[in-house]
Design an enzyme around this catalytic site. Structure first.
Site, short mmCIF file in Angstrom:
data_model
loop_
_atom_site.label_atom_id
_atom_site.label_comp_id
_atom_site.label_asym_id
_atom_site.label_seq_id
_atom_site.Cartn_x
_atom_site.Cartn_y
_atom_site.Cartn_z
N TYR A 169 1.00 -0.90 -0.35
CA TYR A 169 0.21 0.03 -0.09
C TYR A 169 1.25 1.08 0.02
CZ TYR A 169 0.72 0.79 5.27
OH TYR A 169 1.75 0.71 5.42
N PHE B 281 2.41 9.78 3.75
CA PHE B 281 2.33 9.31 4.95
C PHE B 281 3.72 7.83 5.59
CE2 PHE B 281 -2.15 8.96 4.57
CZ PHE B 281 -1.88 7.59 5.26
N ASP B 282 2.49 7.70 4.27
CA ASP B 282 3.40 6.12 4.72
C ASP B 282 3.64 5.27 3.03
OD1 ASP B 282 3.95 3.73 5.80
OD2 ASP B 282 2.28 3.06 7.01
N ILE C 227 -7.50 0.30 10.42
CA ILE C 227 -8.56 1.30 9.49
C ILE C 227 -9.74 0.89 9.65
CG2 ILE C 227 -6.63 3.40 10.45
CD1 ILE C 227 -7.49 2.84 6.93
N TYR D 202 -8.18 7.20 11.20
CA TYR D 202 -8.16 7.67 12.32
C TYR D 202 -9.12 8.58 13.11
CZ TYR D 202 -4.22 5.32 10.62
OH TYR D 202 -3.68 3.31 10.53
N PHE E 205 -5.26 5.51 0.57
CA PHE E 205 -4.03 4.38 -0.37
C PHE E 205 -4.96 3.76 -1.86
CE2 PHE E 205 -5.42 5.01 3.98
CZ PHE E 205 -4.22 5.16 4.96
#
Length: 447
Positions: free
Chosen positions: A52, A62-63, A82, A108, A125
């Site tokens: 992902y 961010f990731d 999540i 979140y 995502f």
């Protein structure tokens, strides 16, 4: 489908895709970037493996599992990720790549995940699904019972040993339905209904109302013998569809007072004895083990209650030893005999059965010692005298076998050494001849 443009600091991401939330509130939008293969989707409890990349609406990453070079895995529907992921990945096929746009309440929330994810952030995502497989519910995680949940159950409690269950059962072998029933029984009594041990283990992992598919390997199925009634061959892997309609848990040890434990122990002792008489040794063992679990650590007993508890525990260990001997399982039989001897150090049955357990384990010398002790303490025990002679016979046979083994071993060593010595002599002779030739040649040159 929906499509709109949101702009954030001069950058924009298209908010588009199909609303896949159960409530249809637009909380998770899915857009397929690459179609997957096959028709099978992951189920609740499956372990899924994905790559992902996560970004904010302004495009800030961010990731990324891809940057780490390692696939990410989690158990679907267990709240390990999540909400948007549990919902979204459940709709994917192997090889599929999709975009998930996730509103804060499915990500979140108001708190965010500082410092990278701000409060009330909508996240984007890109997810690729590589593989998924069912959940291993065995204690040893040996792959013997794999679960795939069709319909998630309710609540958090599960049936325990002795629980009363109401269940729909469908057993399949190589595409053939061999068992289809609605049953009510107590966990531990399954063998009397011709259910394999794996079914009862499966039920103890289920919640009320759950429907699941289980793949059961031979170890937890009908083993190497198979099942004649259902025409199942030895070594067969089975598939079961189970639906746990309702259950009532059996009382745990801590839920009973001393009087209840003693009363229940007497009841299950009789139940175990009946199973034993019917040749159902594993079911009998289940009942006797309940007595041990209830009374082994019971403290504060005095007088008549203390003696009754000791008698019940002694009987349970002796009977467990007998069950395991019938099943040719020497080690647990031996352990239960030791437990019985802790309660009565010269108990005739415990000493004799420990000798039998050691015999099964092929420890004939130690077995003979136990049988000899029985003959010393109980001279009228003719069976023990016979067992002493039988142990001596096996010890002699083992000794002769060892002698032959070692004789052959020494013979092989001698032959090997002789061969090695002959090779060395041959090598020396050949080296000597070469030296003689060299010396002669040198003399000729000198002359």
């Amino acid at each position: 489908m929906t499509a709109e443009e949101l702009t954030n600091e001069g950058q924009s991401i298209a908010i588009e895709g199909e609303d896949i939330t159960p409530k249809k509130d637009g909380g998770v939008l899915k857009l397929i970037k690459k179609e997957g293969t096959g028709t099978e989707l992951p189920m609740t409890g499956d372990k899924v493996f994905v790559h992902y990349v996560g970004t904010l609406l302004d495009g800030t990453q961010f990731d990324s599992s891809r940057d780490r070079g390692e696939k990410f895995s989690f158990e679907l529907g267990k709240g390990q990720v999540i909400k948007a992921w549990d919902i979204g990945v459940a709709t994917m096929r192997i090889g599929e790549i999709c975009q998930l746009i996730c509103k804060p309440e499915y990500a979140y929330g108001a708190a965010g995940s500082p410092p990278k994810i701000p409060p009330n952030a909508t996240l984007v995502f890109q997810v690729e699904l590589f593989e998924f497989h069912g959940e291993d519910i065995t204690e040893d995680e040996d792959g013997g019972i794999i679960r795939r949940i069709v319909t998630k159950g309710e609540g958090y409690t599960k049936p325990n040993e002795g629980a009363s269950v109401e269940v729909c059962v469908e057993g399949v072998h190589e595409g053939r339905v061999f068992d289809q029933r609605e049953l009510k029984f107590e966990i531990g009594d399954g063998e009397s209904l011709n259910l394999p041990p794996g079914v009862e283990k499966a039920l103890q992992a289920m919640e009320q109302g759950e429907e699941a598919l289980f793949t059961i390997k031979p170890k937890y199925g009908y083993g190497s013998k198979g099942n004649v009634q259902f025409n199942i061959p030895g070594g067969a892997t089975l598939q079961y569809k189970l639906k746990l309609k309702a259950f009532e848990k059996a009382k745990e040890s801590w839920e009973m007072n001393t009087k209840e434990k003693l009363e229940q122990s007497s009841i299950v002792k009789e139940k175990g004895t009946q199973y034993f008489k019917d040749g159902k040794y594993r079911q009998a063992a289940v009942q006797y083990k309940k007595i041990v679990s209830w009374l082994e650590h019971e403290s504060g007993l005095e007088g008549e209650e203390q003696e009754k508890a000791r008698t019940l525990r002694l009987a349970a260990h002796l009977n467990l030893a007998m069950c395991y001997l019938k099943l040719q399982e020497g080690s647990p039989a031996y352990e239960n005999c030791n437990k019985a001897l802790e309660l009565d150090e010269n108990n005739e049955k415990a000493l004799f059965r420990r000798g039998e357990a050691l015999f099964v384990m092929k420890e004939f010398d130690r077995a003979r010692a136990d049988f000899q002790r029985v003959t010393q303490l109980y001279p009228a025990n003719k069976a023990a005298k016979s067992q002493v002679l039988l142990c001596q016979k096996h010890m002699k046979e083992q000794h002769e076998k060892d002698k032959r083994l070692y004789a052959n071993m020494f013979q092989k060593f001698a032959e090997r050494d002789a061969k090695r010595e002959a090779e060395q002599q041959k090598e020396k002779k050949e080296n000597g001849s070469e030296m003689e030739v060299e010396e002669n040649g040198a003399q000729e040159q000198t002359a």
